[in-house]
Design an enzyme around this catalytic site. Sequence first.
Site, PDB file in Angstrom:
ATOM      1  N   SER A 145      -3.190  -4.530   4.211  1.00 37.08           N
ATOM      2  CA  SER A 145      -1.801  -4.270   3.821  1.00 37.08           C
ATOM      3  C   SER A 145      -0.842  -4.846   4.881  1.00 37.08           C
ATOM      4  CB  SER A 145      -1.615  -2.769   3.589  1.00 37.08           C
ATOM      5  OG  SER A 145      -0.424  -2.518   2.921  1.00 37.08           O
ATOM      6  N   ASP A 221      -4.220  -2.111  -7.637  1.00 39.94           N
ATOM      7  CA  ASP A 221      -3.437  -1.772  -6.440  1.00 39.94           C
ATOM      8  C   ASP A 221      -2.030  -1.335  -6.866  1.00 39.94           C
ATOM      9  OD1 ASP A 221      -1.802  -1.992  -4.050  1.00 39.94           O
ATOM     10  OD2 ASP A 221      -3.464  -3.118  -3.170  1.00 39.94           O
ATOM     11  N   HIS A 253      -5.324   0.631  -3.588  1.00 46.35           N
ATOM     12  CA  HIS A 253      -4.926   0.162  -2.253  1.00 46.35           C
ATOM     13  C   HIS A 253      -5.598   0.957  -1.129  1.00 46.35           C
ATOM     14  CE1 HIS A 253      -2.176  -2.309   0.099  1.00 46.35           C
ATOM     15  NE2 HIS A 253      -1.759  -1.268   0.795  1.00 46.35           N
TER      16      HIS A 253
END
Lengths: 278, 278
Positions: A145, A221, A253
């Site tokens: 991320s 996600d 995610h």
Amino acid sequence: MELIENTTCFGGKNAVYRHRSDACGCDMTFGIYLPPQAETTSVPVLWYLSGLTCTHENAMSKAGLQQYAAKRGLALVFPDTSPRGEDVADDEAYDLGQGAGFYVNATQRPWAPHFRMYDYVTRELYALVCGAFPVTEKQGITGHSMGGHGALTLAIQNPEQFRSVSAFAPITNPTKSDWGRKQLAAYIGTDETMWRDYDASRLLRSKGWQQDILVDQGGEDQFLDLLRPQELVEAAKDVSVPLSYRAHSGYNHSYYFVASFAEEHVNWHADRLRGPAA
Amino acid sequence: MELIENTTCFGGKNAVYRHRSDACGCDMTFGIYLPPQAETTSVPVLWYLSGLTCTHENAMSKAGLQQYAAKRGLALVFPDTSPRGEDVADDEAYDLGQGAGFYVNATQRPWAPHFRMYDYVTRELYALVCGAFPVTEKQGITGHSMGGHGALTLAIQNPEQFRSVSAFAPITNPTKSDWGRKQLAAYIGTDETMWRDYDASRLLRSKGWQQDILVDQGGEDQFLDLLRPQELVEAAKDVSVPLSYRAHSGYNHSYYFVASFAEEHVNWHADRLRGPAA
């Protein structure tokens, strides 16, 4: 450098250290995993940069990287995601301030002078790790991320330092995303020409990358529109950098996604830093 | 039963559910992992009971069991460690009340009537899991610390229900330990004759166990004097139950220890619930 945790993990050593950081002007904490091979020889390092809200600890305990690093003889380093402390600026939002350093050098108050995660990781902690542990100068970098953004931008800007780069669900185009524009404006200022060095898709177009890149992305996600992986795919295609981009149906995610593909990332870096597995 | 989390993990499904519990008189939350094999067939279940302060979530995200369960075709169930909620009694100490149910049926106020984790796991959640998911009646049980105590005591008391049992750093003799005497006195009362059914070492002597048992223990476990594993070793020897007790130098009480031996426990249960790997 103060040792604050230390235990065996998959036959290697899993440790947490606190040290005074000149780059960040505060105490910083990081985790390191030394595989069993490090008892007798120097080993390559895989850096793992974490995402928003994380400390050094989340990926150490949830990403499951150590078992594969133990098999392939890689050290792992887990930096924190920002400077911290009572004297360090913060914001009520989860995505600005402490826990959200974005791996940049802030130039704007109140974030300057503490928020210098770019220098901290690539210069200060790099030198500290190379000096204090049995590691080689062959190093790779990955992250998740915001940490995937960090891995890509730090690698592309420092190709002599990082020989391999991969990412899990990275923010790839922060100058066009709400995960990026807010933070770059706050840390770097509103002159967008100063943001270019912190956008992986733009950096890849301007500087290229002499190796290949591995990116995994969960198909479900919940933040996909903030990550913009297609921008990186298109940039890699345009500048002919081999990018293996894999979208995985059903994965979100979370660290369950990271853990599910951790083995392949560790092996991918080990192949490039140590050579193919025997 | 309300689905509150659901994502793919190592090709299987990792989900969290909330449901009304009659046993505990409150809403309860549990995690379940269904391996890829469960899409087409019913699979055996391995129950994982967690330790003090944990919810259903800690082991799901830190123990790294899913990858091995996916390979061997086992479902995993992660119960919470106590009833919870504003109407449920609690204590300021980390080792009593919410997060510290000890897998017993409390008879003493204020813990009765909510603290009935023995009935909750072995009766209510067992029936719910068997009715709602594609699982067989072949079930095994494991756990860590307080959850290792739970796994051993629930298995020995219910050998028709649990066909295999193992534990990570279990509390093995709580009637002689500060991790046990305090809680048993609070939940069950000060008549120690009522505690016998909740002490794995004493239960093993009185009821035996028709299979073998696997116990792993960290050699540098900071709580070793509270766990008393030698009591279980001696009880198993005295009643001729095959116990594989393994002390591992360098490992402490953390999830890094559990994760390091998770593969061997999953495989051990899979061998007994499904037969040896092909």
